[in-house]
Design an enzyme around this catalytic site. Sequence first.
Site, PDB file in Angstrom:
ATOM      1  CB  CYS A  44       2.309  -2.664  13.678  1.00 28.17           C
ATOM      2  SG  CYS A  44       2.616  -2.375  11.872  1.00 28.17           S
TER       3      CYS A  44
ATOM      4  CB  CYS B 277       0.430   5.579  12.005  1.00 28.73           C
ATOM      5  SG  CYS B 277       1.185   7.013  11.316  1.00 28.73           S
TER       6      CYS B 277
ATOM      7  CD  GLU C 207      -2.745  -1.253   2.222  1.00 26.68           C
ATOM      8  OE1 GLU C 207      -3.966  -1.628   2.247  1.00 26.68           O
ATOM      9  OE2 GLU C 207      -2.600  -1.104   3.323  1.00 26.68           O
TER      10      GLU C 207
ATOM     11  CB  CYS D 292       6.883  -5.595   8.751  1.00 27.81           C
ATOM     12  SG  CYS D 292       8.276  -5.032   9.626  1.00 27.81           S
TER      13      CYS D 292
ATOM     14  CB  CYS E 212       2.976   7.264   3.675  1.00 25.74           C
ATOM     15  SG  CYS E 212       3.243   6.082   4.898  1.00 25.74           S
TER      16      CYS E 212
ATOM     17  CB  CYS F 247       5.258  -4.023  16.459  1.00 27.11           C
ATOM     18  SG  CYS F 247       7.213  -3.312  15.811  1.00 27.11           S
TER      19      CYS F 247
HETATM   20  N1  SAH Z   1       8.793   0.139  10.423  1.00 28.73           N
HETATM   21  C1  SAH Z   1       9.051   1.383  10.381  1.00 28.73           C
HETATM   22  C2  SAH Z   1       8.180   2.304   9.338  1.00 28.73           C
HETATM   23  C3  SAH Z   1       6.900   1.541   9.209  1.00 28.73           C
HETATM   24  S1  SAH Z   1       5.650   1.736  10.721  1.00 28.73           S
HETATM   25  C4  SAH Z   1       8.656   1.631  11.769  1.00 28.73           C
HETATM   26  O1  SAH Z   1       8.301   0.979  12.517  1.00 28.73           O
HETATM   27  O2  SAH Z   1       9.150   2.943  12.186  1.00 28.73           O
HETATM   28  C5  SAH Z   1       5.117   3.469  10.472  1.00 28.73           C
HETATM   29  C6  SAH Z   1       4.869   4.275  11.761  1.00 28.73           C
HETATM   30  O3  SAH Z   1       3.689   3.887  12.236  1.00 28.73           O
HETATM   31  C7  SAH Z   1       5.852   3.797  12.992  1.00 28.73           C
HETATM   32  O4  SAH Z   1       6.052   4.896  13.959  1.00 28.73           O
HETATM   33  C8  SAH Z   1       4.909   2.726  13.980  1.00 28.73           C
HETATM   34  O5  SAH Z   1       5.644   2.687  15.075  1.00 28.73           O
HETATM   35  C9  SAH Z   1       3.658   3.462  13.529  1.00 28.73           C
HETATM   36  N2  SAH Z   1       2.520   2.332  14.024  1.00 28.73           N
HETATM   37  C10 SAH Z   1       2.741   1.223  13.852  1.00 28.73           C
HETATM   38  N3  SAH Z   1       1.412   0.630  14.290  1.00 28.73           N
HETATM   39  C11 SAH Z   1       0.540   1.550  14.859  1.00 28.73           C
HETATM   40  C12 SAH Z   1      -0.758   2.046  15.338  1.00 28.73           C
HETATM   41  N4  SAH Z   1      -1.658   0.872  15.300  1.00 28.73           N
HETATM   42  N5  SAH Z   1      -1.194   3.302  15.535  1.00 28.73           N
HETATM   43  C13 SAH Z   1      -0.214   4.263  15.440  1.00 28.73           C
HETATM   44  N6  SAH Z   1       0.747   4.079  14.895  1.00 28.73           N
HETATM   45  C14 SAH Z   1       1.577   3.103  14.697  1.00 28.73           C
HETATM   46 FE1  SF4 Z   2       7.254  -3.556  11.087  1.00 29.20          FE
HETATM   47 FE2  SF4 Z   2       4.945  -2.125  11.994  1.00 29.20          FE
HETATM   48 FE3  SF4 Z   2       6.960  -2.545  13.571  1.00 29.20          FE
HETATM   49 FE4  SF4 Z   2       7.114  -0.870  11.620  1.00 29.20          FE
HETATM   50  S1  SF4 Z   2       5.727  -0.728  13.273  1.00 29.20           S
HETATM   51  S2  SF4 Z   2       8.747  -2.553  12.057  1.00 29.20           S
HETATM   52  S3  SF4 Z   2       6.022  -1.856  10.126  1.00 29.20           S
HETATM   53  S4  SF4 Z   2       5.676  -4.225  12.777  1.00 29.20           S
END
Ligand code: SAH
Ligand code: SF4
Length: 351
Positions: A115, A332, A88, A108, A101, A112
């Site tokens: 996410c 995000c 996306e 990934c 973005c 996390c």
């Molecule tokens: N993997 C990289 C970039 C992609 S994630 C990273 O983790 O930085 C982009 C951003 O979205 C990151 O700051 C991540 O922590 C945040 N993010 C992930 N899940 C989220 C959620 N459910 N609500 C708000 N931010 C989130």
């Molecule tokens: Fe991967 Fe989501 Fe963690 Fe970013 S926040 S490193 S996209 S699992």
Amino acid sequence: MTITRYDPDREALGELLGGQPRYRLDQLWEGLYAQQAPLEQLTTLPKALRQQIADALPEALHEVIRRVSDRGDTVKYLWELADGARIETVLMVYPDRVTACVSSQAGCAMGCGFCATGQAGFTRQLTTGEIVEQVIRAARQARELGRRLGNVVFMGMGEPLANEAALWPAIERLHGAVGMSARHLTVSTVGLVPGIRHLADQPRPVNLAVSLHAANDALRDELVPINRRYPLDALMAACADYLTKKGRRLSFEWALIAGVNDRDADADELARLCRRLRLPAHVNLIPLNPTPGYPTVGSSLRRVHEFRDRLESLRVNATVRRNRGTEIDAACGQLAAGQPVSLGRRATGQR
Ligand code: SAH
Ligand code: SF4
């Protein structure tokens, strides 16, 4: 892996053009990158040559769905790649700027829990061309809206610093060929220390955003599992070196999760961590966006603002990020390419 239109660098494209005169390469390179024109509109090139290029270098992204938010200022694309993997891209139009973005991986592997991309797991690395083409498509869309795409954030699906082989050439292409200022490119990382160190050695002064979310190892181990490999001490040391070397802006991302990392004590701990860096860091606060696989909810807006005020009173710069695209799952952490990513493959012919 299929080589697609925006994969070859200038030299490789020249080889592909074979016996063509030199200016043909200039026309093609200019047209693809500086003008971001679709190949069929590059009418300075003979039709037969255009066809030859189209056959040798198909586009990487096939639009599956495009969703537009109510106000039309956020556009989310779901793309299918040649092998059926899905990614996306989100285009965000603000009064003063336009930002794309982009995804750096299909899925990934960092896991996390909060996410949506992490919940769906890893499919594969993107190529340089697959990354660059997302920007080109977004730039075309911006132009249709009468605007110019000026900013790119690597905050879509995937961990950019886990795909350095494609990331650095993509940044080079965006800077050199597309003509975007490196200062308007932001790499967001979960905190991969080797990648941050490589970033400090890169020629282009891109911005770094580190997704922190917790300022002690016990909580961060839980929220961001890769913290067990690269704990806060190592991460902060890499950030400090990056700041010293680059003098570029560093920001920390902090998704506020009710009762988990949004208490006064969390703000105090974060402020202490920020003060350990000799140059100032900026904290971006965002209430956690809902995802299917995570039970906890985002902090209330009131709490988000209280948290910001507390950080400010501790002399830490903090802003509350405007939340875009929640109603189209484009915010995000909500990008999962129409769940479930790994089961979503289907065979497609090559175009
Ligand atoms: N993997 C990289 C970039 C992609 S994630 C990273 O983790 O930085 C982009 C951003 O979205 C990151 O700051 C991540 O922590 C945040 N993010 C992930 N899940 C989220 C959620 N459910 N609500 C708000 N931010 C989130
Ligand atoms: Fe991967 Fe989501 Fe963690 Fe970013 S926040 S490193 S996209 S699992």
